[in-house]
Design a protein around this motif. Sequence first.
Motif, PDB file in Angstrom:
ATOM      1  N   TYR A  10     -22.127 -28.769  66.484  1.00 33.91           N
ATOM      2  CA  TYR A  10     -23.097 -27.672  65.880  1.00 33.91           C
ATOM      3  C   TYR A  10     -22.179 -26.393  66.404  1.00 33.91           C
ATOM      4  CZ  TYR A  10     -26.242 -31.797  65.983  1.00 33.91           C
ATOM      5  OH  TYR A  10     -26.720 -32.902  65.827  1.00 33.91           O
ATOM      6  N   VAL A  13     -24.422 -23.203  65.161  1.00 33.71           N
ATOM      7  CA  VAL A  13     -25.633 -22.876  66.064  1.00 33.71           C
ATOM      8  C   VAL A  13     -25.364 -21.902  67.228  1.00 33.71           C
ATOM      9  CG1 VAL A  13     -27.544 -23.747  67.274  1.00 33.71           C
ATOM     10  CG2 VAL A  13     -26.563 -24.958  65.452  1.00 33.71           C
ATOM     11  N   CYS A  59     -31.605 -28.608  67.689  1.00 38.11           N
ATOM     12  CA  CYS A  59     -30.915 -28.801  66.376  1.00 38.11           C
ATOM     13  C   CYS A  59     -30.300 -29.976  66.297  1.00 38.11           C
ATOM     14  CB  CYS A  59     -29.810 -27.490  66.242  1.00 38.11           C
ATOM     15  SG  CYS A  59     -28.469 -27.450  67.671  1.00 38.11           S
ATOM     16  N   GLN A 102     -36.723 -24.442  63.108  1.00 33.29           N
ATOM     17  CA  GLN A 102     -35.795 -23.346  62.729  1.00 33.29           C
ATOM     18  C   GLN A 102     -36.683 -22.359  62.230  1.00 33.29           C
ATOM     19  OE1 GLN A 102     -32.974 -24.982  59.980  1.00 33.29           O
ATOM     20  NE2 GLN A 102     -31.404 -23.296  60.294  1.00 33.29           N
ATOM     21  N   SER A 143     -31.304 -16.906  65.500  1.00 30.46           N
ATOM     22  CA  SER A 143     -31.241 -18.098  65.117  1.00 30.46           C
ATOM     23  C   SER A 143     -32.351 -18.775  64.385  1.00 30.46           C
ATOM     24  CB  SER A 143     -31.327 -18.999  66.429  1.00 30.46           C
ATOM     25  OG  SER A 143     -29.984 -18.590  67.269  1.00 30.46           O
ATOM     26  N   TRP A 144     -33.519 -18.038  64.112  1.00 29.11           N
ATOM     27  CA  TRP A 144     -34.645 -18.491  63.365  1.00 29.11           C
ATOM     28  C   TRP A 144     -34.828 -17.758  62.150  1.00 29.11           C
ATOM     29  CZ3 TRP A 144     -34.142 -18.043  68.879  1.00 29.11           C
ATOM     30  CH2 TRP A 144     -34.294 -19.069  69.629  1.00 29.11           C
ATOM     31  N   TYR A 189     -34.184 -31.613  60.073  1.00 30.20           N
ATOM     32  CA  TYR A 189     -33.015 -31.035  60.939  1.00 30.20           C
ATOM     33  C   TYR A 189     -32.498 -29.808  60.702  1.00 30.20           C
ATOM     34  CZ  TYR A 189     -33.332 -36.117  61.656  1.00 30.20           C
ATOM     35  OH  TYR A 189     -33.816 -37.530  61.895  1.00 30.20           O
ATOM     36  N   TRP A 190     -32.075 -28.895  61.346  1.00 32.73           N
ATOM     37  CA  TRP A 190     -31.638 -27.576  61.260  1.00 32.73           C
ATOM     38  C   TRP A 190     -30.323 -27.592  60.143  1.00 32.73           C
ATOM     39  CZ3 TRP A 190     -31.735 -23.119  64.868  1.00 32.73           C
ATOM     40  CH2 TRP A 190     -32.981 -23.062  65.715  1.00 32.73           C
TER      41      TRP A 190
END
Length: 371
Positions: A10, A13, A59, A102, A143-144, A189-190
Amino acid sequence: MALISYGEMYKWVRDDVLGCESLINSWDAMDSFCREHVVCGEGDGVIICEPCVDKEPVCVEGSLTERFTFCYCTLISKLKVRWPLTVCEKGVLETLGVAPTQFHPNSWAFVRGFEILCVGLDITPTVDKFFYFFESRINKRSSWMSVHGVNGRGLLTLFQSSYKDFKKSYFRIRCCPGHENVLEGFPLYWKQKTISFGGLPAEKLSASDQEDVKKLDGLKTVFNTVKLLDLENRPKELKIYIDKMASMSNQELMKLWKQQEASKAVAAEGVGEKARNIGPISRPSVLGESSHKRRREIETAVPLMNLEFSSTQKFNPLRGLLVYAWVRIGMPWTVELIRVRLARFGMRSLTILLTSAKPICLTVTRKIWRR
């Protein structure tokens, strides 16, 4: 699986997500959380709550044979999110292309507050109505995914100005056999690519949705999200609160807002020395209020320490007398004596420096006295 392996899998991320390890990493911790909080709103046999394994970040994706999603504990404990998710909640996640974890908790609070407000007004909450009042915000430094109120359509206050301590508490959610629809209708999922959406014009809404948003717009007030969440299971009190807020003028709303912010600031920072560091509090604008008036009010805000002096500090007469004597007699006499001595020894430059420093010494002493 080691952290470096997750980092390779990832790469898109951020480290603040990959570096977090859930505190819900054992069945004892999971059982303890489920005993204290309601996770599922439809009873047992619908979902399975599982602790995280192998220090997995939030994630991580599942597989074709193992479908699950993650949930932050704060969504359950503070925001009262219940599984299965509602149609509106699933629709918001699907529209933005984000998994439940997320989506920032403050933005979850907007969705929850909007749903509760609609229920209190006998309105069916839908995705289009929500995105009439809110729009997504893609922040490369975060990140969100977040949403915020559309300019001129303020409806809800922010749940928390600084939402912290949620990143390290999350767990897995799986569906029981026969309830596969629990994990359908939204990303599990992210996703690397999210969608910017919102701020829908009224023309793009259906006729029924236009009537409902017109009703919400007609309230001409901003509701407290924390209050709405607290009144979710008390429908009569919820309706009374909505009617009360809708009938208040802008001046009354501002007075109420200031009282709420002041009480929150005192509760968070405490009274006394911590309150000295609290500056003017920013607030959301009210419909019909000019930006000039808002800026002037913020600039002239009264610090909380001035309001709390009488209740938190006691005047000491002896201390006051000693400080007064030092300011009026001791300090001038000492400075003058040193100046004369320096002049006698021909240190003219130091004499001038001391003379110029005398007002500064007096000012500092007076500030100490005022404390």
